[in-house]
Motif scaffolding. Structure first.
Motif, PDB file in Angstrom:
ATOM      1  N   VAL A 135       6.549   4.083  -6.289  1.00 38.57           N
ATOM      2  CA  VAL A 135       6.983   2.722  -5.976  1.00 38.57           C
ATOM      3  C   VAL A 135       6.115   1.738  -6.747  1.00 38.57           C
ATOM      4  O   VAL A 135       4.887   1.860  -6.761  1.00 38.57           O
ATOM      5  N   GLU A 136       6.769   0.782  -7.386  1.00 40.19           N
ATOM      6  CA  GLU A 136       6.031  -0.250  -8.105  1.00 40.19           C
ATOM      7  C   GLU A 136       5.877  -1.477  -7.206  1.00 40.19           C
ATOM      8  O   GLU A 136       6.866  -1.937  -6.618  1.00 40.19           O
ATOM      9  N   ARG A 137       4.643  -1.966  -7.098  1.00 42.65           N
ATOM     10  CA  ARG A 137       4.401  -3.138  -6.252  1.00 42.65           C
ATOM     11  C   ARG A 137       3.318  -4.010  -6.885  1.00 42.65           C
ATOM     12  O   ARG A 137       2.469  -3.511  -7.623  1.00 42.65           O
ATOM     13  N   PRO A 138       3.298  -5.293  -6.490  1.00 42.33           N
ATOM     14  CA  PRO A 138       2.198  -6.156  -6.910  1.00 42.33           C
ATOM     15  C   PRO A 138       0.864  -5.578  -6.429  1.00 42.33           C
ATOM     16  O   PRO A 138       0.775  -5.043  -5.323  1.00 42.33           O
ATOM     17  N   VAL A 139      -0.164  -5.700  -7.268  1.00 45.16           N
ATOM     18  CA  VAL A 139      -1.476  -5.129  -6.955  1.00 45.16           C
ATOM     19  C   VAL A 139      -2.230  -5.981  -5.935  1.00 45.16           C
ATOM     20  O   VAL A 139      -2.971  -5.464  -5.105  1.00 45.16           O
ATOM     21  N   HIS A 140      -2.051  -7.302  -6.028  1.00 43.04           N
ATOM     22  CA  HIS A 140      -2.772  -8.217  -5.139  1.00 43.04           C
ATOM     23  C   HIS A 140      -1.760  -9.067  -4.368  1.00 43.04           C
ATOM     24  O   HIS A 140      -0.757  -9.493  -4.947  1.00 43.04           O
ATOM     25  N   ILE A 141      -2.069  -9.315  -3.103  1.00 47.53           N
ATOM     26  CA  ILE A 141      -1.203 -10.199  -2.299  1.00 47.53           C
ATOM     27  C   ILE A 141      -2.057 -11.071  -1.383  1.00 47.53           C
ATOM     28  O   ILE A 141      -3.205 -10.744  -1.081  1.00 47.53           O
ATOM     29  N   ARG A 142      -1.443 -12.163  -0.962  1.00 46.54           N
ATOM     30  CA  ARG A 142      -2.040 -12.969   0.099  1.00 46.54           C
ATOM     31  C   ARG A 142      -1.009 -13.024   1.221  1.00 46.54           C
ATOM     32  O   ARG A 142       0.156 -13.350   0.980  1.00 46.54           O
ATOM     33  N   VAL A 143      -1.436 -12.683   2.425  1.00 49.22           N
ATOM     34  CA  VAL A 143      -0.521 -12.567   3.563  1.00 49.22           C
ATOM     35  C   VAL A 143      -1.010 -13.433   4.707  1.00 49.22           C
ATOM     36  O   VAL A 143      -2.200 -13.431   5.028  1.00 49.22           O
ATOM     37  N   SER A 144      -0.090 -14.152   5.318  1.00 50.00           N
ATOM     38  CA  SER A 144      -0.449 -14.872   6.535  1.00 50.00           C
ATOM     39  C   SER A 144       0.233 -14.195   7.712  1.00 50.00           C
ATOM     40  O   SER A 144       1.230 -13.483   7.548  1.00 50.00           O
ATOM     41  N   GLY A 145      -0.312 -14.417   8.886  1.00 48.30           N
ATOM     42  CA  GLY A 145       0.281 -13.825  10.084  1.00 48.30           C
ATOM     43  C   GLY A 145      -0.542 -14.227  11.284  1.00 48.30           C
ATOM     44  O   GLY A 145      -1.313 -15.182  11.225  1.00 48.30           O
TER      45      GLY A 145
END
Ligand code: NI
Length: 204
Positions: free
Chosen positions: A136-146
């Motif tokens: 699976v290809e995905r972005p390496v870095h993320i910013r998540v709120s919750g």
């Protein structure tokens, strides 16, 4: 790919959610606990896995009990992540733990605020897809709120495996499986293997 935590060694989790997807045989007691936990996890073919989960509005004891139950299931199943959808609860809630000695993190109403342009392909497994792992290809870095179990706002910056697990679990909350994110060839092979698994399970 996801969490008896002493069994989750650092080398294993390149397969997301199901850390045991390609592991050696387990100690019988650990294996029995894992089987018991997996019996509570909805598997491929269950329509709930295609549903979109609803936002959590009440941050009460019931929610915190649900979070604790999911953390325990993930632990016993030797997973590193679990979405509420996978236990048949359509709440936007996920738990994960990338480091075996860390405490279980819970994320309620998660939202990806930013994803890096940089992407990476890695192998992922899923507690709902027995014996399957696909690229699976995905972005390496993320910013998540919750939010946490008390409704407090959380902001997470994640990279690598942590970012991958969170994205995998948020996909579950949107009814998306890794089969929908891999190549046609790998999807085809995975479905063939899942049908064989299902036939064996039905026959058992
Ligand atoms: Ni999964």
């Amino acid at each position: 790919m996801a969490d008896t935590v002493e069994q989750l060694d650092a080398a294993a989790p390149e397969v997301v959610e199901d850390s045991q997807a390609e592991e050696e045989p387990l100690d019988p007691e650990v294996a029995a606990r894992r089987r018991a936990a997996l019996a509570h996890v909805r598997k491929w073919g269950d329509p709930v896995l295609k549903e979109r989960a609803r936002p959590v509005e009440r941050f009460d004891d019931a929610l915190r009990t649900e979070i604790a139950r999911m953390g325990a299931l993930m632990h016993d199943a030797l997973g590193i992540g679990l979405a509420a959808t996978q236990v048949g609860v359509l709440h936007r809630l996920l738990v994960y733990r990338v480091q075996p000695d860390a405490s279980v993190a819970a994320l309620v109403n998660p939202r990806i605020e930013w994803r890096s342009g940089e992407q990476e392909i890695a192998e992922e497994g899923c507690l709902s897809l027995p014996e399957v792992s696909v690229d699976v290809e995905r972005p390496v870095h993320i910013r998540v709120s919750g939010q946490d179990g008390d409704g407090e706002t959380i902001l997470i910056e994640a990279s690598g495996l942590e970012a991958r697990v969170i994205q995998h679990e948020i996909d579950h909350l949107d009814g998306v499986l890794i089969l929908d994110r891999t190549t046609r060839e790998q999807k085809k092979a995975a479905i063939k293997s899942l049908r064989a698994w299902q036939a064996a399970a039905d026959g058992a």
